[in-house]
Design a protein around this motif. Structure first.
Motif, PDB file in Angstrom:
ATOM      1  N   ARG A 141       0.836  -1.208   0.000  1.00  0.00           N
ATOM      2  CA  ARG A 141       0.000   0.000   0.000  1.00  0.00           C
ATOM      3  C   ARG A 141       0.866   1.252   0.000  1.00  0.00           C
ATOM      4  O   ARG A 141       0.574   2.215  -0.710  1.00  0.00           O
ATOM      5  CB  ARG A 141      -0.926   0.004   1.211  1.00  0.00           C
ATOM      6  CG  ARG A 141      -2.104  -0.906   1.053  1.00  0.00           C
ATOM      7  CD  ARG A 141      -3.059  -0.782   2.218  1.00  0.00           C
ATOM      8  NE  ARG A 141      -4.181  -1.672   2.023  1.00  0.00           N
ATOM      9  CZ  ARG A 141      -4.883  -2.222   2.993  1.00  0.00           C
ATOM     10  NH1 ARG A 141      -4.572  -1.958   4.252  1.00  0.00           N
ATOM     11  NH2 ARG A 141      -5.886  -3.021   2.731  1.00  0.00           N
ATOM     12  N   VAL A 144       2.269   1.714  -3.414  1.00  0.00           N
ATOM     13  CA  VAL A 144       1.254   2.237  -4.339  1.00  0.00           C
ATOM     14  C   VAL A 144       1.085   3.736  -4.136  1.00  0.00           C
ATOM     15  O   VAL A 144       1.020   4.503  -5.102  1.00  0.00           O
ATOM     16  CB  VAL A 144      -0.099   1.497  -4.146  1.00  0.00           C
ATOM     17  CG1 VAL A 144      -1.238   2.231  -4.831  1.00  0.00           C
ATOM     18  CG2 VAL A 144      -0.001   0.075  -4.674  1.00  0.00           C
ATOM     19  N   VAL A 145       1.031   4.178  -2.878  1.00  0.00           N
ATOM     20  CA  VAL A 145       0.894   5.614  -2.600  1.00  0.00           C
ATOM     21  C   VAL A 145       2.105   6.362  -3.142  1.00  0.00           C
ATOM     22  O   VAL A 145       1.966   7.439  -3.741  1.00  0.00           O
ATOM     23  CB  VAL A 145       0.730   5.845  -1.076  1.00  0.00           C
ATOM     24  CG1 VAL A 145       0.899   7.302  -0.717  1.00  0.00           C
ATOM     25  CG2 VAL A 145      -0.619   5.325  -0.620  1.00  0.00           C
ATOM     26  N   ARG A 146       3.290   5.761  -2.949  1.00  0.00           N
ATOM     27  CA  ARG A 146       4.507   6.424  -3.420  1.00  0.00           C
ATOM     28  C   ARG A 146       4.532   6.528  -4.944  1.00  0.00           C
ATOM     29  O   ARG A 146       4.964   7.531  -5.509  1.00  0.00           O
ATOM     30  CB  ARG A 146       5.740   5.652  -2.929  1.00  0.00           C
ATOM     31  CG  ARG A 146       7.064   6.363  -3.196  1.00  0.00           C
ATOM     32  CD  ARG A 146       8.253   5.544  -2.733  1.00  0.00           C
ATOM     33  NE  ARG A 146       8.492   4.351  -3.499  1.00  0.00           N
ATOM     34  CZ  ARG A 146       9.013   4.312  -4.744  1.00  0.00           C
ATOM     35  NH1 ARG A 146       9.329   5.420  -5.346  1.00  0.00           N
ATOM     36  NH2 ARG A 146       9.205   3.173  -5.359  1.00  0.00           N
ATOM     37  N   THR A 148       1.873   6.391  -7.032  1.00  0.00           N
ATOM     38  CA  THR A 148       0.711   7.064  -7.612  1.00  0.00           C
ATOM     39  C   THR A 148       1.058   8.532  -7.820  1.00  0.00           C
ATOM     40  O   THR A 148       1.487   9.209  -6.893  1.00  0.00           O
ATOM     41  CB  THR A 148      -0.505   6.943  -6.672  1.00  0.00           C
ATOM     42  OG1 THR A 148      -0.750   5.569  -6.444  1.00  0.00           O
ATOM     43  CG2 THR A 148      -1.729   7.597  -7.279  1.00  0.00           C
ATOM     44  N   PRO A 149       0.874   9.009  -9.056  1.00  0.00           N
ATOM     45  CA  PRO A 149       1.200  10.415  -9.308  1.00  0.00           C
ATOM     46  C   PRO A 149       0.267  11.334  -8.515  1.00  0.00           C
ATOM     47  O   PRO A 149      -0.902  11.033  -8.324  1.00  0.00           O
ATOM     48  CB  PRO A 149       0.989  10.586 -10.816  1.00  0.00           C
ATOM     49  CG  PRO A 149       0.149   9.425 -11.229  1.00  0.00           C
ATOM     50  CD  PRO A 149       0.345   8.346 -10.220  1.00  0.00           C
TER      51      PRO A 149
END
Length: 194
Positions: A141, A144-146, A148-149
């Motif tokens: 998770r 993914v946050v890192r 995600t633009p």
């Protein structure tokens, strides 16, 4: 009444054959012959069935005669009581009412202890794997946050800047402005040079 009833002594699991399937195949309805004396509608053409061979169970017979050793009998009773007590303690441990401890003696309590220990180890292993997977999920998770633009700024983030922050960004970009320019004027300059 049609003769479609198969009166068969129960219990039906005592037979080698699957009597329910046989009854279905022959178009018969099974009635336990032990629960009724009535044989009305009894079918004549019924399948042949055989009883399962059950292993003989050792039975202790006490007939009150002098041939039974009272000391041996008391020893057997004491042994059975000890095993029963050990099994009760293991059941309480399984219910969470007592700690799981090795019973020390008795075939059945030791077998039950071994089974409960295996179950406990299996559950502990599953919990460990679950915790490991939860850590992996959290790591994924975060990744993914890192990756995600960031959402494209539509200017609203710039609108939240103070006059001092806007002037600092204009200075960093080398954009000239008047000292007495208002916030909307400074903001327009900053947006124009994004």
């Amino acid at each position: 009444m049609s003769k479609k009833i198969w009166y068969l002594p129960g219990p039906f699991h005592q037979y080698r054959e699957n009597v329910k399937e046989l009854a279905k195949e022959y178009g018969l309805r099974i009635v336990d012959a032990n629960v009724t004396e009535d044989r009305e509608g009894e079918a004549v053409d019924v399948p042949e069935v055989t009883l399962r061979q059950a292993a003989p169970v050792p039975v202790l017979v006490i007939d009150g005669q002098g041939g039974v050793d009272d000391a041996a009998l008391q020893e057997l009773i004491d042994k059975l009581n000890a095993e029963r007590d050990s099994v009760v303690l293991l059941i309480e441990a399984a219910e969470g009412l007592a700690p799981l401890e090795h019973p020390g003696a008795g075939e059945l309590p030791i077998r039950l202890f071994d089974a409960l220990t295996s179950i406990h180890e299996g559950i502990a292993s599953l919990k460990s794997k679950r915790d490991e997977l939860l850590g992996e999920v959290e790591s994924l998770r975060a990744e993914v946050v890192r990756l995600t633009p960031a959402p494209q700024s539509n200017g609203s983030a710039l609108d939240d800047l103070t006059v001092v922050q806007i002037k600092e960004q204009l200075d960093a970009k080398g954009v000239g402005y008047k000292v007495n320019d208002s916030k909307p004027e400074l903001l327009a300059l900053l947006k124009a040079h994004q």
